[in-house]
Design a protein around this motif. Structure first.
Motif, PDB file in Angstrom:
ATOM      1  N   ALA A  69       0.846  -1.205   0.000  1.00  0.00           N
ATOM      2  CA  ALA A  69       0.000   0.000   0.000  1.00  0.00           C
ATOM      3  C   ALA A  69       0.876   1.248   0.000  1.00  0.00           C
ATOM      4  O   ALA A  69       0.599   2.223  -0.711  1.00  0.00           O
ATOM      5  N   ASN A  70       1.954   1.224   0.778  1.00  0.00           N
ATOM      6  CA  ASN A  70       2.907   2.348   0.786  1.00  0.00           C
ATOM      7  C   ASN A  70       3.495   2.569  -0.597  1.00  0.00           C
ATOM      8  O   ASN A  70       3.592   3.697  -1.079  1.00  0.00           O
ATOM      9  N   ALA A  71       3.912   1.473  -1.210  1.00  0.00           N
ATOM     10  CA  ALA A  71       4.564   1.573  -2.530  1.00  0.00           C
ATOM     11  C   ALA A  71       3.621   2.202  -3.547  1.00  0.00           C
ATOM     12  O   ALA A  71       4.024   3.054  -4.342  1.00  0.00           O
ATOM     13  N   LEU A  72       2.356   1.786  -3.492  1.00  0.00           N
ATOM     14  CA  LEU A  72       1.401   2.318  -4.470  1.00  0.00           C
ATOM     15  C   LEU A  72       1.078   3.786  -4.192  1.00  0.00           C
ATOM     16  O   LEU A  72       0.928   4.581  -5.107  1.00  0.00           O
ATOM     17  N   GLU A  73       1.030   4.144  -2.901  1.00  0.00           N
ATOM     18  CA  GLU A  73       0.671   5.537  -2.581  1.00  0.00           C
ATOM     19  C   GLU A  73       1.872   6.490  -2.683  1.00  0.00           C
ATOM     20  O   GLU A  73       1.768   7.578  -3.242  1.00  0.00           O
ATOM     21  N   TYR A  74       3.010   6.071  -2.122  1.00  0.00           N
ATOM     22  CA  TYR A  74       4.151   6.991  -2.028  1.00  0.00           C
ATOM     23  C   TYR A  74       5.253   6.726  -3.061  1.00  0.00           C
ATOM     24  O   TYR A  74       6.187   7.500  -3.195  1.00  0.00           O
ATOM     25  N   SER A 149      10.541  11.285  -9.116  1.00  0.00           N
ATOM     26  CA  SER A 149       9.234  10.711  -9.413  1.00  0.00           C
ATOM     27  C   SER A 149       9.011   9.469  -8.549  1.00  0.00           C
ATOM     28  O   SER A 149       9.904   9.061  -7.800  1.00  0.00           O
ATOM     29  N   LYS A 150       7.845   8.853  -8.699  1.00  0.00           N
ATOM     30  CA  LYS A 150       7.572   7.650  -7.904  1.00  0.00           C
ATOM     31  C   LYS A 150       8.218   6.411  -8.517  1.00  0.00           C
ATOM     32  O   LYS A 150       7.744   5.301  -8.323  1.00  0.00           O
ATOM     33  N   GLY A 151       9.318   6.614  -9.223  1.00  0.00           N
ATOM     34  CA  GLY A 151      10.001   5.480  -9.846  1.00  0.00           C
ATOM     35  C   GLY A 151      11.389   5.239  -9.288  1.00  0.00           C
ATOM     36  O   GLY A 151      12.209   4.603  -9.940  1.00  0.00           O
ATOM     37  N   TRP A 152      11.669   5.711  -8.060  1.00  0.00           N
ATOM     38  CA  TRP A 152      13.037   5.543  -7.552  1.00  0.00           C
ATOM     39  C   TRP A 152      13.228   4.291  -6.701  1.00  0.00           C
ATOM     40  O   TRP A 152      14.349   3.928  -6.366  1.00  0.00           O
ATOM     41  N   ASP A 153      12.142   3.621  -6.343  1.00  0.00           N
ATOM     42  CA  ASP A 153      12.242   2.414  -5.509  1.00  0.00           C
ATOM     43  C   ASP A 153      12.533   1.218  -6.412  1.00  0.00           C
ATOM     44  O   ASP A 153      11.709   0.833  -7.238  1.00  0.00           O
ATOM     45  N   ILE A 157       7.726  -4.732  -4.439  1.00  0.00           N
ATOM     46  CA  ILE A 157       7.066  -5.518  -3.392  1.00  0.00           C
ATOM     47  C   ILE A 157       5.805  -6.199  -3.926  1.00  0.00           C
ATOM     48  O   ILE A 157       5.362  -7.208  -3.382  1.00  0.00           O
ATOM     49  N   GLY A 158       5.271  -5.670  -5.041  1.00  0.00           N
ATOM     50  CA  GLY A 158       4.120  -6.329  -5.673  1.00  0.00           C
ATOM     51  C   GLY A 158       4.527  -7.680  -6.235  1.00  0.00           C
ATOM     52  O   GLY A 158       3.808  -8.672  -6.106  1.00  0.00           O
ATOM     53  N   LEU A 159       5.704  -7.708  -6.837  1.00  0.00           N
ATOM     54  CA  LEU A 159       6.231  -8.959  -7.393  1.00  0.00           C
ATOM     55  C   LEU A 159       6.478  -9.962  -6.270  1.00  0.00           C
ATOM     56  O   LEU A 159       6.124 -11.134  -6.363  1.00  0.00           O
ATOM     57  N   PHE A 160       7.086  -9.480  -5.206  1.00  0.00           N
ATOM     58  CA  PHE A 160       7.406 -10.344  -4.080  1.00  0.00           C
ATOM     59  C   PHE A 160       6.136 -10.874  -3.409  1.00  0.00           C
ATOM     60  O   PHE A 160       6.074 -12.037  -3.006  1.00  0.00           O
ATOM     61  N   ALA A 161       5.123 -10.005  -3.329  1.00  0.00           N
ATOM     62  CA  ALA A 161       3.879 -10.410  -2.673  1.00  0.00           C
ATOM     63  C   ALA A 161       3.075 -11.391  -3.528  1.00  0.00           C
ATOM     64  O   ALA A 161       2.281 -12.158  -3.017  1.00  0.00           O
ATOM     65  N   GLY A 162       3.304 -11.318  -4.845  1.00  0.00           N
ATOM     66  CA  GLY A 162       2.516 -12.166  -5.744  1.00  0.00           C
ATOM     67  C   GLY A 162       1.313 -11.439  -6.306  1.00  0.00           C
ATOM     68  O   GLY A 162       0.374 -12.070  -6.798  1.00  0.00           O
ATOM     69  N   ASP A 163       1.337 -10.116  -6.215  1.00  0.00           N
ATOM     70  CA  ASP A 163       0.228  -9.298  -6.717  1.00  0.00           C
ATOM     71  C   ASP A 163       0.615  -8.789  -8.111  1.00  0.00           C
ATOM     72  O   ASP A 163       1.324  -7.783  -8.242  1.00  0.00           O
ATOM     73  N   ALA A 167       2.500  -5.389  -9.196  1.00  0.00           N
ATOM     74  CA  ALA A 167       3.876  -5.560  -9.683  1.00  0.00           C
ATOM     75  C   ALA A 167       4.059  -4.845 -11.017  1.00  0.00           C
ATOM     76  O   ALA A 167       5.064  -4.173 -11.253  1.00  0.00           O
ATOM     77  N   THR A 168       3.063  -4.979 -11.869  1.00  0.00           N
ATOM     78  CA  THR A 168       3.128  -4.336 -13.188  1.00  0.00           C
ATOM     79  C   THR A 168       3.135  -2.817 -13.048  1.00  0.00           C
ATOM     80  O   THR A 168       3.916  -2.115 -13.703  1.00  0.00           O
ATOM     81  N   GLU A 169       2.279  -2.314 -12.158  1.00  0.00           N
ATOM     82  CA  GLU A 169       2.205  -0.871 -11.928  1.00  0.00           C
ATOM     83  C   GLU A 169       3.552  -0.337 -11.415  1.00  0.00           C
ATOM     84  O   GLU A 169       4.078   0.668 -11.917  1.00  0.00           O
ATOM     85  N   LEU A 170       4.124  -1.018 -10.436  1.00  0.00           N
ATOM     86  CA  LEU A 170       5.375  -0.536  -9.828  1.00  0.00           C
ATOM     87  C   LEU A 170       6.533  -0.605 -10.825  1.00  0.00           C
ATOM     88  O   LEU A 170       7.355   0.313 -10.907  1.00  0.00           O
ATOM     89  N   CYS A 171       6.582  -1.677 -11.569  1.00  0.00           N
ATOM     90  CA  CYS A 171       7.633  -1.813 -12.586  1.00  0.00           C
ATOM     91  C   CYS A 171       7.474  -0.713 -13.646  1.00  0.00           C
ATOM     92  O   CYS A 171       8.450  -0.086 -14.070  1.00  0.00           O
ATOM     93  N   GLY A 172       6.212  -0.475 -14.025  1.00  0.00           N
ATOM     94  CA  GLY A 172       5.932   0.531 -15.048  1.00  0.00           C
ATOM     95  C   GLY A 172       6.383   1.918 -14.628  1.00  0.00           C
ATOM     96  O   GLY A 172       6.831   2.721 -15.452  1.00  0.00           O
ATOM     97  N   ARG A 173       6.297   2.203 -13.329  1.00  0.00           N
ATOM     98  CA  ARG A 173       6.719   3.531 -12.852  1.00  0.00           C
ATOM     99  C   ARG A 173       8.221   3.737 -13.039  1.00  0.00           C
ATOM    100  O   ARG A 173       8.671   4.823 -13.389  1.00  0.00           O
ATOM    101  N   VAL A 174       8.985   2.691 -12.767  1.00  0.00           N
ATOM    102  CA  VAL A 174      10.439   2.809 -12.919  1.00  0.00           C
ATOM    103  C   VAL A 174      10.791   2.965 -14.397  1.00  0.00           C
ATOM    104  O   VAL A 174      11.614   3.811 -14.775  1.00  0.00           O
TER     105      VAL A 174
END
Ligand code: SF4
Length: 190
Positions: A69-74, A149-153, A157-163, A167-174
């Motif tokens: 939830a943190n990753a998606l929001e922040y 931007s929100k792409g520095w992490d 954690i989406g990939l690790f969680a199995g979501d 995972a796609t959203e977080l990867c896409g940001r980077v």
């Protein structure tokens, strides 16, 4: 997973909880066993698939769910604000400049060769690691940039969680951060 198949998915909550404890608590999906398995069985793949199943049932372990939830929001799994991130970078750059007066830590530099990303714990808990990274990049003469931007992490954690959608959203940001800045290379901390 075999038991789940044998029962054709007809299982109770207790079974599912045991499954969750196993796939999140006993395997990091490092794939070492797959490399050595004489039958080529990928335990990590099975674990990963089962984690997705757990997510689909709303059974993501709370610690992972809050990080996600943190990753998606922040934009990072520790919920670091952009202000704190920038302040930490400026603080460590200042420290470094006492040792390397010409050191830089460009933020959102268009056309840089490399976009560097970080594990959030290096920003929040171990800023001395950030110092080390900046020192190395400067000493190597790397043409690099950070992004606000929100792409520095660099963790996903989406990939690790199995979501998968997360995972796609977080990867896409980077990827978007790299494309927006026009870099050629992404340097991932993890
Ligand atoms: S992938 Fe295999 S070796 Fe790696 S943690 Fe899981 S079971 Fe152990």
């Amino acid at each position: 997973m075999a038991e789940l198949l044998r029962r054709k998915g007809v299982v109770d909550e207790e079974f599912l909880q045991g499954l969750v404890d196993t796939v999140y608590g006993t395997c990091t999906m490092c794939q070492r066993c797959t490399m050595f398995c004489p039958y080529g069985i990928s335990i990590a793949f099975i674990v990963r698939a089962t984690r997705s199943l757990a997510v689909s049932q709303g059974l993501t372990p709370p610690g992972l769910a809050s990080g996600l939830a943190n990753a998606l929001e922040y934009g990072n799994n520790l919920g670091i604000s952009e202000e704190d991130y920038r302040e930490t970078v400026e603080w460590q750059l200042e420290e470094l400049q006492a040792e390397m007066p010409d050191a830089v830590a460009p933020m959102d530099k268009k056309g840089a060769e490399v976009l560097v990303t970080f594990h959030p714990r290096d920003i929040k808990f171990y800023p001395q690691n950030l110092y080390g990274y900046l020192k190395l990049y400067n000493a190597a003469g790397l043409d690099f940039t950070l992004t606000s931007s929100k792409g520095w992490d660099s963790t996903n954690i989406g990939l690790f969680a199995g979501d998968d959608p997360a995972a796609t959203e977080l990867c896409g940001r980077v990827v978007a951060a790299g494309e927006n800045l026009g870099v050629r290379t992404l340097l991932s901390a993890e």
